[in-house]
Design a protein around this motif. Structure first.
Motif, short mmCIF file in Angstrom:
data_model
loop_
_atom_site.label_atom_id
_atom_site.label_comp_id
_atom_site.label_asym_id
_atom_site.label_seq_id
_atom_site.Cartn_x
_atom_site.Cartn_y
_atom_site.Cartn_z
N UNK A 6 6.61 65.72 65.10
CA UNK A 6 7.17 64.41 64.46
C UNK A 6 6.01 64.00 63.73
N UNK A 7 5.94 64.17 62.49
CA UNK A 7 4.77 63.42 61.65
C UNK A 7 5.44 62.37 60.95
N UNK A 8 6.72 61.77 61.15
CA UNK A 8 7.23 60.65 60.50
C UNK A 8 7.22 59.40 61.20
N UNK A 9 7.71 58.45 60.76
CA UNK A 9 7.92 57.07 61.33
C UNK A 9 9.05 56.83 62.16
N UNK A 10 10.02 57.92 62.27
CA UNK A 10 11.18 57.91 62.93
C UNK A 10 11.35 58.60 64.13
N UNK A 11 12.01 58.15 65.18
CA UNK A 11 12.03 59.10 66.29
C UNK A 11 13.26 59.91 66.46
N UNK A 12 12.99 61.06 67.08
CA UNK A 12 13.92 62.08 67.22
C UNK A 12 14.85 61.56 68.67
N UNK A 13 15.98 61.30 68.73
CA UNK A 13 16.82 60.99 69.64
C UNK A 13 17.63 61.97 70.25
N UNK A 14 17.87 63.15 69.78
CA UNK A 14 18.86 64.26 70.41
C UNK A 14 18.58 65.60 69.76
N UNK A 15 18.72 66.33 70.82
CA UNK A 15 18.84 67.91 70.60
C UNK A 15 20.08 68.45 70.67
N UNK A 16 20.43 69.47 70.10
CA UNK A 16 21.63 69.85 70.16
C UNK A 16 21.92 71.66 69.99
N UNK A 17 22.90 72.20 70.60
CA UNK A 17 22.98 73.58 70.24
C UNK A 17 24.69 73.74 70.25
N UNK A 18 24.99 74.43 69.36
CA UNK A 18 26.25 74.91 69.14
C UNK A 18 26.51 76.19 69.04
N UNK A 19 27.96 76.98 69.54
CA UNK A 19 27.94 78.44 69.43
C UNK A 19 29.13 78.45 68.68
N UNK A 20 29.31 79.38 67.67
CA UNK A 20 30.39 79.34 66.55
C UNK A 20 30.72 80.65 66.52
N UNK A 21 32.12 80.91 66.13
CA UNK A 21 32.80 82.22 65.76
C UNK A 21 32.91 82.04 64.34
N UNK A 22 32.66 82.94 63.36
CA UNK A 22 32.66 82.74 61.95
C UNK A 22 33.83 84.04 61.48
N UNK A 23 34.91 83.74 60.87
CA UNK A 23 35.68 84.87 60.38
C UNK A 23 35.74 84.74 58.83
N UNK A 24 35.59 85.85 58.14
CA UNK A 24 35.48 86.04 56.89
C UNK A 24 36.88 87.04 56.46
N UNK A 25 37.96 86.28 55.72
CA UNK A 25 39.15 86.99 55.93
C UNK A 25 39.49 87.45 54.10
N UNK A 26 39.89 88.49 53.84
CA UNK A 26 40.37 88.78 52.51
C UNK A 26 41.98 88.91 52.30
N UNK A 27 42.50 88.40 51.10
CA UNK A 27 43.68 88.65 50.68
C UNK A 27 44.28 90.02 50.42
N UNK A 28 43.45 90.62 50.03
CA UNK A 28 43.68 92.27 49.93
C UNK A 28 42.35 93.22 50.32
N UNK A 29 42.81 94.23 50.76
CA UNK A 29 41.75 94.94 51.44
C UNK A 29 40.84 95.69 50.43
N UNK A 30 39.57 95.70 51.03
CA UNK A 30 38.44 96.36 49.97
C UNK A 30 38.06 97.65 50.72
#
Length: 337
Positions: free
Chosen positions: A190-214
């Motif tokens: 932290x090189x800033x004048x503001x404090x860091x108050x929280x750390x977090x981690x998220x785990x996500x599933x991402x789907x990419x869907x087509x209207x027609x098949x390629x």
């Protein structure tokens, strides 16, 4: 009427592309049943829906097969009383994607039995089976024995900043089995004048869907050749962890966050011309007096450490007698005219 029962020879197995699927259909009748035929189908379909605001579901056939296991030949259209067993067997195509159910699409595999009855609705019973993917290659790449390190420079304010913050994230691997535990390391400078108050981690599933098949799958969700109306990205948060911390201005701290990969994340990453699915971590920090969080994205691979076992080839060895071995190794007799 008795229900036909579909059973697989390996009921709990997750099949790999190229595997042979075997089983049988059992039908027990206390008395004869009026029927024209009994037919078994095996099929795999990939479907998407809801990609466009007004659209119809799109479907691609992965494979389709059928066998007529019984047909009335005497004109009576009657299946005799007793126990009837009809075996089935088929091989999965090598390009079969894993079983998947997402927000806007799914891959499904079923075996179905259809009994055609005169003057009545057909009796249809189906049963799904699971297809997975060999992830050995991904584990070999992303489970190397040393940490993967990522860095991001973060402004301490959205408009007015009091200095930069450096976030270094280290994770021992990026290929996981469902339910596996991993430690994520946060190093905050932290090189800033503001404090860091929280750390977090998220785990996500991402789907990419087509209207027609390629013909070929997209390299990633940012390089889709279709227009914005013909594809859809959908994210689903599957797990998250948050921890209150305090990193004072102009200081440095390191934190370890244990994180459990959600057990329900069972489908391996895959790509087809109709849809693709992958996983990612979003890890970051929350800075004091800043509305939005800041972080970075880490791609992840999920699956079982499965690999096709090569069946040992049969080598036929010819047993030789000691006399033959001696005769083969000894020198030939001298030539005499």
């Amino acid at each position: 009427m008795a229900e036909p029962i579909i059973t697989f020879d390996e009921p709990d197995k997750k099949f790999l592309p190229g595997d042979k699927v075997t089983g049988k259909v059992t039908l027990e009748l206390a008395k004869p049943m009026k029927a024209r035929s009994v037919q078994i189908y095996w099929m795999g379909f990939s479907r998407t829906w809801g990609v466009k605001f007004i659209s119809y579901p799109n479907s691609k056939t992965i494979f389709y097969g059928t066998e007529m296991v019984w047909v009335a030949k005497d004109g009576k259209n009657e299946l005799p009383a007793g126990k009837h067993e009809y075996p089935f067997s088929f091989t999965l195509p090598l390009d079969s994607p894993p079983t998947f159910v997402g927000l806007n699409g799914r891959n499904e595999y079923t075996v179905e039995v259809v009994i055609d009855r005169p003057w009545r609705l057909k009796k249809i019973v189906d049963k799904e089976f699971c297809v997975t993917k060999d992830m050995k290659h991904e584990f070999d790449i992303w489970e190397t024995g040393y940490d993967w390190e990522f860095t991001r420079k973060i402004d301490s304010g959205l408009i007015f900043s009091s200095g930069p913050i450096t976030l270094d994230v280290a994770i021992p691997k990026l290929a996981f089995e469902p339910g596996e535990k991993v430690n994520i390391e946060f190093k905050i400078t932290n090189h800033s004048g503001s404090a860091v108050r929280q750390i977090f981690a998220e785990f996500n599933e991402h789907g990419h869907y087509h209207h027609r098949c390629q013909l070929t799958p997209c390299k990633d969700r940012f390089s889709c050749p279709l227009s914005i109306e013909e594809f859809k990205n959908a994210r689903k948060e599957m797990a998250s962890e948050k921890r209150k911390v305090y990193v004072a201005p102009h200081s440095e701290s390191t934190f370890i966050m244990p994180f459990v990969i959600p057990p329900e994340a069972k489908t391996p990453n895959f790509k087809t011309g109709l849809m693709s699915m992958d996983y990612f971590f979003y890890v970051g920090i929350r800075v004091e007096n800043k509305i939005l969080v800041d972080g970075l994205v880490l791609g992840a691979y999920i699956g079982d450490r499965v690999a096709k076992k090569e069946e040992p080839s049969e080598v036929v060895r010819e047993e030789k007698s000691k006399e033959q071995e001696v005769s083969e190794t000894s020198a030939p007799p001298a030539y005499t005219p």
